[in-house]
Design an enzyme around this catalytic site. Structure first.
Site, PDB file in Angstrom:
ATOM      1  N   HIS A  92      12.819 -34.594 -15.146  1.00 55.61           N
ATOM      2  CA  HIS A  92      12.263 -33.236 -15.296  1.00 55.61           C
ATOM      3  C   HIS A  92      11.686 -33.002 -16.694  1.00 55.61           C
ATOM      4  CE1 HIS A  92      13.799 -32.248 -11.420  1.00 55.61           C
ATOM      5  NE2 HIS A  92      15.064 -32.311 -11.788  1.00 55.61           N
ATOM      6  N   CYS A  93      11.808 -33.984 -17.569  1.00 61.63           N
ATOM      7  CA  CYS A  93      11.304 -33.821 -18.933  1.00 61.63           C
ATOM      8  C   CYS A  93       9.924 -34.471 -19.050  1.00 61.63           C
ATOM      9  CB  CYS A  93      12.262 -34.459 -19.930  1.00 61.63           C
ATOM     10  SG  CYS A  93      11.770 -34.182 -21.644  1.00 61.63           S
TER      11      CYS A  93
END
Length: 297
Positions: A92-93
């Site tokens: 998710h980064c």
């Protein structure tokens, strides 16, 4: 470091996986490659300095070590045919934004390091089977035709990133409570389809166990045996197509998750799919072939 207070999962998961593998006599301390913490210079290959300056760096040291492990495992996968980072998968980064317990874009970093520093690596396929959409690496590779992304996820849960979905070449959206039969059929069909569509120089396999039945965040209903079978499908496809594979363990938010990951790794070993000589002997990467020849002298 108090990380377990920041998120709902078992912060000791990764150490437990290693201990289970030691108990099963699959590994010992002298055959584990210890991860090194990713340095600021490493992180700046992808992240902006502004983003890094916003992070509370001391608390996140364990995540930097896992990130360093993913980068190192990418190199090992090319050299040996396969590698597993018991950790990582912070999907998710992206380069300038964290999210969903993910502070560093380790998948993006591993791929960029390989493209820049490993000769003969110019195409990568991400097979993301975590229960959540991998919007971080999708945003990072939105305009990069060298990276093919397949993503299988619960359509109703975090992050629901419509913009990032544009980067997915093979998108499989699942409903609440999807069970083994449907799930495994879709994984098998689409993994094969993805590798027939584009032959990469490496597969990055995001093997989240938050698909497990009862996971508080995943919303799917896959059995422990279903997860073991899923991993087998991906590694068999990598072997069949002679592509090096890097596996990261990503999400998984139940106490029994560590045992399932360890059981899956043992299963892959027992079936010869992560036996070093067999896997490398079938890889077509010239660096891998060179290592095999040198090892047989």
């Amino acid at each position: 470091m108090g990380l377990e207070k920041l998120h709902p999962f078992d912060a000791g998961k990764w150490g437990k996986v290693i201990n289970f593998l030691k108990e099963d006599k699959l590994i010992a301390d002298d055959v584990i490659v210890q991860a090194r913490e990713a340095t600021e210079q490493d992180l700046l290959v992808v992240h902006t300095r502004r983003y890094l300056n916003r992070l509370k760096r001391k608390v996140l040291r364990p995540l930097r070590t896992q990130t360093g492990g993913t980068i190192m495992a990418g190199k090992l996968a090319i050299e040996r045919g396969w590698a597993i980072n018991v950790g990582g998968g912070f999907h998710h980064c992206s380069s300038d934004k964290g999210g969903g317990f993910c502070a560093y874009a380790d998948i993006t970093l591993a791929i960029k390091f390989l493209f820049e520093r490993m000769e003969g690596v110019s195409k990568a396929t991400i097979i993301d089977l975590d229960a959540h959409q991998g919007n971080g690496h999708e945003r990072d590779f939105m305009e990069d035709s060298r990276v093919y992304i397949m993503d299988v996820y619960n359509r109703y849960i975090y992050p629901g990133d419509g913009f990032a979905k544009r980067a997915i070449k093979r998108k499989i959206e699942l409903d609440w409570g999807t069970e083994d039969t449907e799930y495994l059929q879709k994984v098998k069909t689409h993994v094969e389809g993805a590798l027939n569509e584009v032959k990469p120089d490496i597969i990055i396999y995001n093997a989240g166990t938050d698909v497990l039945d009862g996971d508080p965040l995943g919303g799917l209903a896959i059995s422990p045996q279903g997860i073991i079978e899923r991993d087998l499908i991906v590694f068999r496809a990598a072997r069949k197509h002679r592509i090096p594979i890097l596996m990261v363990t990503s999400g998984g938010y139940q106490k029994r998750t560590a045992r399932i990951i360890a059981d899956s790794i043992v299963n892959l070993h027992n079936l010869g799919l992560i036996d070093k000589e067999l896997v490398c002997g079938e890889a077509e990467n010239p660096k891998v072939e060179l290592i095999i020849r040198e090892g047989k002298k």
